[in-house]
Design a protein around this motif. Sequence first.
Motif, PDB file in Angstrom:
ATOM      1  N   ARG A 149       0.828  -1.209   0.000  1.00  0.00           N
ATOM      2  CA  ARG A 149       0.000   0.000   0.000  1.00  0.00           C
ATOM      3  C   ARG A 149       0.858   1.253   0.000  1.00  0.00           C
ATOM      4  NH1 ARG A 149      -4.843  -1.426   4.347  1.00  0.00           N
ATOM      5  NH2 ARG A 149      -5.735  -3.195   3.190  1.00  0.00           N
ATOM      6  N   GLU A 190       2.044   1.673  -3.427  1.00  0.00           N
ATOM      7  CA  GLU A 190       0.970   2.183  -4.279  1.00  0.00           C
ATOM      8  C   GLU A 190       0.700   3.658  -3.995  1.00  0.00           C
ATOM      9  OE1 GLU A 190      -2.294  -0.354  -3.482  1.00  0.00           O
ATOM     10  OE2 GLU A 190      -1.539  -2.042  -4.684  1.00  0.00           O
ATOM     11  N   ARG A 191       0.655   4.016  -2.699  1.00  0.00           N
ATOM     12  CA  ARG A 191       0.407   5.421  -2.351  1.00  0.00           C
ATOM     13  C   ARG A 191       1.563   6.300  -2.833  1.00  0.00           C
ATOM     14  NH1 ARG A 191      -3.397   5.829   1.868  1.00  0.00           N
ATOM     15  NH2 ARG A 191      -5.073   4.365   1.333  1.00  0.00           N
ATOM     16  N   ALA A 240       1.165   6.713  -6.429  1.00  0.00           N
ATOM     17  CA  ALA A 240       0.064   7.649  -6.683  1.00  0.00           C
ATOM     18  C   ALA A 240       0.476   9.082  -6.381  1.00  0.00           C
ATOM     19  CB  ALA A 240      -1.153   7.257  -5.844  1.00  0.00           C
ATOM     20  N   GLN A 278       2.679  10.239  -9.132  1.00  0.00           N
ATOM     21  CA  GLN A 278       1.890  10.589 -10.313  1.00  0.00           C
ATOM     22  C   GLN A 278       1.158  11.909 -10.115  1.00  0.00           C
ATOM     23  OE1 GLN A 278      -0.676   7.279 -11.097  1.00  0.00           O
ATOM     24  NE2 GLN A 278       0.989   5.904 -11.711  1.00  0.00           N
ATOM     25  N   ALA A 279       0.609  12.085  -8.887  1.00  0.00           N
ATOM     26  CA  ALA A 279      -0.076  13.348  -8.613  1.00  0.00           C
ATOM     27  C   ALA A 279       0.894  14.518  -8.656  1.00  0.00           C
ATOM     28  CB  ALA A 279      -0.764  13.272  -7.248  1.00  0.00           C
TER      29      ALA A 279
END
Length: 805
Positions: A404, A407-408, A411, A414-415
Motif C-alpha cells: 500500500r 501504491e500510495r 500515486a 503521479q499526482a
Amino acid sequence: MLGGLILTALAVALVLLLAGPDDARGMGTTPAPLADGRAPGAAPMQMIELSEAEFRLRPRDAWQPVPLPDTWARRGLANTGLGHYRIAFTLGARPAGLWVLCIPRMSRVHELRLNGELLGGALIDPFDRPPGDTGGRDHLVSVPPHLLQPGLNRIELSVVHSRNAGLSMLMLGPAQALPTGARLIHQMTWIPSSLYLVGAGLAVFMLAIWWRRPSERICGQFGLIWMLCILMHLLVLLSPPQPDAVHDGLLLLLQIGALALGASIALRLSGRLQSTSAGVAQATLLLMVALALWGALTGVLDEVRLWLHPVLILVCALLMPLAWSGCRRLPGPARLLLAGLLAALLIAAGHDHLVWMGLSSVMDHYWLPQALPLALLAIGSLMIRRLVEALRQVEQLNADLERRVAERTAALQQANQAKTRFLASASHDLRQPVVTISLLIDLLREQVPAPLRPMTDRVDEAVSSMEDLLKGLLDLSRLEAGTVRPRPQPVALQPLFDAIAAHEGETARRKGLKLRFRPSDATVVSDPVLLEQILRNLVSNAVRYTERGGVLVGVRRRGERLQLDVIDTGVGIAQEDQDAVFEEFVQLDTPIGRPRRALGDSSRGLGLGLSIVQRSCALLGHRLLLNSRPGRGSRFSVQLDSATPLPALAVPALPRRLPLQGLRLTVVEDEPAVQDALRARLQAWGAVVQCHDGLAPLRHQLAQRPRGHSGIDLLITDHRLRGASGLDVVEAVRSYGGPVPVLVITGDTSPGDLSLLSASGLQVLHKPFRAEALLAAIEQVLATAETFAITAARAAPGSPASRRG
C-alpha cells in the motif's frame, strides 16, 4: 516437527497406559519359555504365577482364601489398615540360578518373608504398626536360591495401607524369564518425567513471550499451568510413604492454582472475564483454598480432599464449554483434538479419584500423570501454532502495508508529476501575455505624457505582481528539477540590504510599517543569487503578514558563524503550524497563524516564498531557524559562514541610449503578441530585427544566404514552438551558418525542460521578464561570445599570439 513429536509421545503413552495394567494383570497366564543358559534338551523354565492367597486382618483371625489381585474395598473392608497374606507354592527341585519375585502393586510399608526368612521390607509390630503407604508401588525382589526348597514353600506378607489397600498377583521365577511387559513397567517410569521436562522448556518459552509482550496473557497463564504441573509431578515423585499434611496440602493447593489459571483462560477465551460466571468461579476457588488450608491445619485433609476432588472435576467440566466456545477460530481438526484432550483429562481425573478412594482395582494406575503432560504438550503445540499464525499474519500485514505504501507513493508521484505538468502548462500560457504586457508597458512609459504616468505606474505594479507570482513558480520548479547549481563565493551583505530595501520599502511605507536594515560590513560565503532570493522572500513575507509595527533585518555573530535575522511584529505562527508554513501553497489566514491551503488574494501571494527559502537553504547548506509566538511576531534566521570582506567595486557606467545599435537580431517566437512586443523593444534599442514564427520560415531565410554566413549577430528563440523546440532552432542555425550567439527565452517550468536547458549550456531567460532583464541577458551573451572569439583567434595557427607562443 513439534506436531510429530507430540503424536509419537501420545502413541507411546497410550500404549503404556492401556497395556501397562493388562500386561501386569496377565503376567504368567501364558508364560513364555525363555532361554536361561541350561544344557541342551533341558525343560524350559517359566515364571510361576501366584494368584491364590490366604488373608487375615488380625493375627487371631482365621485365614480366608482370596484371589489375587485383591482390593479390600471390593470385599467390603476398610480402605486402610494392616493386612496379612500367605501364599503357598510347590517346587520340584531347588533352583540353581538367581530368581526374582515380581509384585506389581504392593505397599511400601511391608514385611516380606520367604519360608520364615525376611526377604524384604521391615518388621511390623501388629500392635504398634507404623502409618501405612498412601499408594502401592511395583517391586522386584531378588530371591537367593538357598531360600527356596523342593516341595512346599510359603510366602508371608504383611502390608500397611493408608488408602488404596490391597495386593496384586505375584510372579516368581528366573530373572531371565521376567516378562517384557513387567520390565517395561519397571524400567520406563521415566516417560512422564521426560514429558514434563520437555514441557518445562515450552513453559519457559511461553513465560518469556508473556514477559516481553504482556498482552499475551493466555500464553503466559498456560506457561504457569505447566510450571504448577511440574511441581505437582515432583511432589508425587518425592511423596513420603506415610501421609504428610504439608505435602498433601501443598499438592492440593497446586491443583487448585492450576484450576484457577485454567478457569481464567477459559473465561478469557469466551469473553466472559467480567461476567457473573467469573465471579462465581473466583468465589468457588477461594472457598477451595480456605478448605484446603483448614484441612491441613486440623488433620482432616483426607476428608476435605474426598469432597474437593469431585468439585474440582465439576468445575473443570463447567469451564470446558467456555474454552470450547472461545476456540471457534481454530481449524476443524485442531478443535476436535482439543475436545478429545479435554474429555480425556476429565475422564482421567474421574478415574484417578476412584483409584484414590480405593473403589477401583488395586491394579489400576493413575492416568492423570501420563495424560496431563501429553495434553499440555498438545495444547502447547496449538498455542505455538496460534503464535506462528499470528506471526504469519503480521508478515502478511507488513507485506500489505509495504504494497500500500508503494501504491500510495506511486500515486503521490503521479499526482506530483501531474501537478508539475499542470503548473508548467499553466505557467507557460500565463507567461506569454505577461511578457508582452511588460515589454509594451516599458515602451509606453517612455512615450506617454507626464499626467498619464501614475496610471502606467499602477499597470506596471500589477504586472510586477504577476511576474513575482510566476517567478515563484519558476524558482520552485527549478529547485525541484535540481537544475540550480549553487556557486558559493564571498557576498557582501550591505549591497544586498540596499537592493532589497529599495524594492520592498515602498510596500512597507504604503502599509505604514517601518522597514529597517541594520547597517553591516559583514561578508558571508553563499551564492549571491540564491541568498538574495532567500532574503527577499523572507522580507517580503514579513511585510505581507505584518499589519502594525515594523520589520527589522540585521546580522549578528553566533560563535564562528553569522546569523541573518528577519524579525517582524506580525501575526505570528502557532507551534503546531510552524512546519506546515514551509509547504507549497500554504498561507496564513487567521491572526493566530492557522494554515490555509486555498489560494488567497494577490496580496498574500501563492504561499511559495517560504517553501523556496527552505529548499534554497537546504541546497546551500545554510541552517534555517524559526522562532514565533502568535500575536507577537516571528523571527526567521539563516546561519551563514563568514568570509573576508570584498574590495570596493567601481561604479558601472550609465547604459547607452541605443545599446543595440546596428546589431542584426533574429527572433523565433510563435506567439504573435510576444513577437510584436520583442520586435518593438529591440528596434527601440537600435537593433535590426528579423522575426519568424517557427523553424520552417527560419530555414527559408537561411537558404537565401551562402552556407557559413547566417547574417545573424544574435539569435533569440523561444523554447516551446509549434513542431520544434528552441534547441532544434539553435542546431539548424549553427549547422548552416556556424557559431552564433544564442539567447533562449522560455515560459516552461517543468523539471524535464529545465534540466534539458541547463545541460545545453545556453543562456536562458525565463518569462516573464522586464526590459532591463532582457537587455542584461543580451549584453551578457554578446560579451561571452566576444571573449570566446578572441580566445579562439589567439589560439588559431598563424596568429601573432600563436607565433609568440
